[in-house]
Motif scaffolding. Structure first.
Motif, PDB file in Angstrom:
ATOM      1  N   PHE A  93      23.827  35.229 100.333  1.00 56.70           N
ATOM      2  CA  PHE A  93      24.765  36.116  99.636  1.00 56.70           C
ATOM      3  C   PHE A  93      24.995  37.370 100.469  1.00 56.70           C
ATOM      4  N   LYS A  94      26.249  37.802 100.575  1.00 57.95           N
ATOM      5  CA  LYS A  94      26.588  38.962 101.393  1.00 57.95           C
ATOM      6  C   LYS A  94      25.949  40.250 100.884  1.00 57.95           C
ATOM      7  N   GLU A  95      25.649  40.329  99.605  1.00 59.55           N
ATOM      8  CA  GLU A  95      25.064  41.536  99.019  1.00 59.55           C
ATOM      9  C   GLU A  95      23.591  41.716  99.404  1.00 59.55           C
ATOM     10  N   VAL A  96      22.949  40.646  99.840  1.00 53.99           N
ATOM     11  CA  VAL A  96      21.517  40.653 100.110  1.00 53.99           C
ATOM     12  C   VAL A  96      21.236  41.126 101.538  1.00 53.99           C
ATOM     13  N   SER A  97      20.375  42.152 101.662  1.00 55.24           N
ATOM     14  CA  SER A  97      20.024  42.634 102.996  1.00 55.24           C
ATOM     15  C   SER A  97      18.659  42.129 103.453  1.00 55.24           C
ATOM     16  N   GLY A 114      25.060  47.612  97.134  1.00 58.17           N
ATOM     17  CA  GLY A 114      26.382  47.544  96.512  1.00 58.17           C
ATOM     18  C   GLY A 114      27.008  48.911  96.436  1.00 58.17           C
ATOM     19  N   GLN A 115      28.254  48.953  96.002  1.00 59.39           N
ATOM     20  CA  GLN A 115      28.983  50.218  95.872  1.00 59.39           C
ATOM     21  C   GLN A 115      28.539  51.003  94.646  1.00 59.39           C
ATOM     22  N   ALA A 121      24.331  45.057  89.319  1.00 54.02           N
ATOM     23  CA  ALA A 121      24.029  44.372  88.054  1.00 54.02           C
ATOM     24  C   ALA A 121      24.832  43.079  87.927  1.00 54.02           C
ATOM     25  N   ARG A 122      26.095  43.100  88.336  1.00 57.02           N
ATOM     26  CA  ARG A 122      26.924  41.882  88.309  1.00 57.02           C
ATOM     27  C   ARG A 122      26.362  40.822  89.249  1.00 57.02           C
ATOM     28  N   VAL A 124      23.232  40.423  90.093  1.00 53.98           N
ATOM     29  CA  VAL A 124      22.021  39.871  89.484  1.00 53.98           C
ATOM     30  C   VAL A 124      22.377  38.914  88.355  1.00 53.98           C
ATOM     31  N   SER A 125      23.295  39.317  87.492  1.00 53.18           N
ATOM     32  CA  SER A 125      23.604  38.492  86.315  1.00 53.18           C
ATOM     33  C   SER A 125      24.497  37.288  86.622  1.00 53.18           C
ATOM     34  N   GLU A 126      25.380  37.394  87.610  1.00 54.19           N
ATOM     35  CA  GLU A 126      26.336  36.321  87.867  1.00 54.19           C
ATOM     36  C   GLU A 126      25.948  35.399  89.027  1.00 54.19           C
ATOM     37  N   LYS A 127      25.144  35.887  89.965  1.00 51.13           N
ATOM     38  CA  LYS A 127      24.817  35.070  91.140  1.00 51.13           C
ATOM     39  C   LYS A 127      23.331  34.741  91.237  1.00 51.13           C
ATOM     40  N   LEU A 128      22.470  35.746  91.051  1.00 48.27           N
ATOM     41  CA  LEU A 128      21.043  35.542  91.278  1.00 48.27           C
ATOM     42  C   LEU A 128      20.353  34.861  90.097  1.00 48.27           C
ATOM     43  N   SER A 129      20.512  35.393  88.917  1.00 51.41           N
ATOM     44  CA  SER A 129      19.805  34.870  87.736  1.00 51.41           C
ATOM     45  C   SER A 129      20.219  33.457  87.351  1.00 51.41           C
TER      46      SER A 129
END
Length: 166
Positions: A93-97, A114-115, A121-122, A124-129
């Motif tokens: 995922f691009k958000e993950v460093s 994130g910005q 939070a999005r 975590v709830s939409e991609k990770l969880s």
């Protein structure tokens, strides 16, 4: 990979200051410049020397507000691959460093940027969880960075006032 004492010296020096030239490094380790370049190339090809980077204190740059979160992730390991498959899905995922396998109360430590807090939070709830093997997550938002990779971000100002007692 077995490395030489000189290669170990190069790694230790570059870890502190990756901007040094091969000429500077060769003087520091007492080798010729060509030999030093060859050692660096060998370390890069073996993926021991992975990346050269700059450490930036983004809190001092007004135009770039970022939010960093550290997420504790509990995972159900899969037979034959353990945690590796889930970790790979997460680090793509691009958000993950960063992603680390941990011992203790949770399995993976995931750093996300994130910005805004809502954007994290999005994620975590939409991609990770929603990943099949993810059992639970705990999100910690970074409020202030004091020290990173051995570098202190703000030195404490010394109080130069004269002590006066009654």
């Amino acid at each position: 990979m077995k490395i030489t004492k000189k290669e170990l010296e190069i790694l230790e020096i570059l870890e502190k200051d990756a901007r040094l030239t091969a000429a500077d490094l060769s003087k520091m380790i007492g080798e010729g410049e060509e030999e030093t370049k060859a050692m660096i190339q060998r370390l890069e090809e073996a993926k021991v020397l992975v990346h050269y980077t700059a450490l930036v204190d983004w809190s001092k740059v007004e135009a770039r507000e970022r939010v960093t979160a550290m997420i504790d992730v509990k995972v159900t390991p899969k037979r034959g691959v353990g945690f590796n498959e889930t970790a790979e899905r997460i680090y793509r995922f691009k958000e993950v460093s960063s992603v680390y396998l941990m011992s203790g109360a949770y399995d993976l430590s995931v750093t996300v940027e994130g910005q805004s807090m809502n954007e994290v939070a999005r994620f975590v709830s939409e991609k990770l969880s929603v990943l099949d093997s993810v059992v639970s997550t705990t999100t910690h938002f970074q409020l202030k960075k004091y020290k990173h990779d051995g570098i202190i971000f703000e030195e404490k100002q010394s109080d130069n006032r004269i002590v006066v007692s009654p």
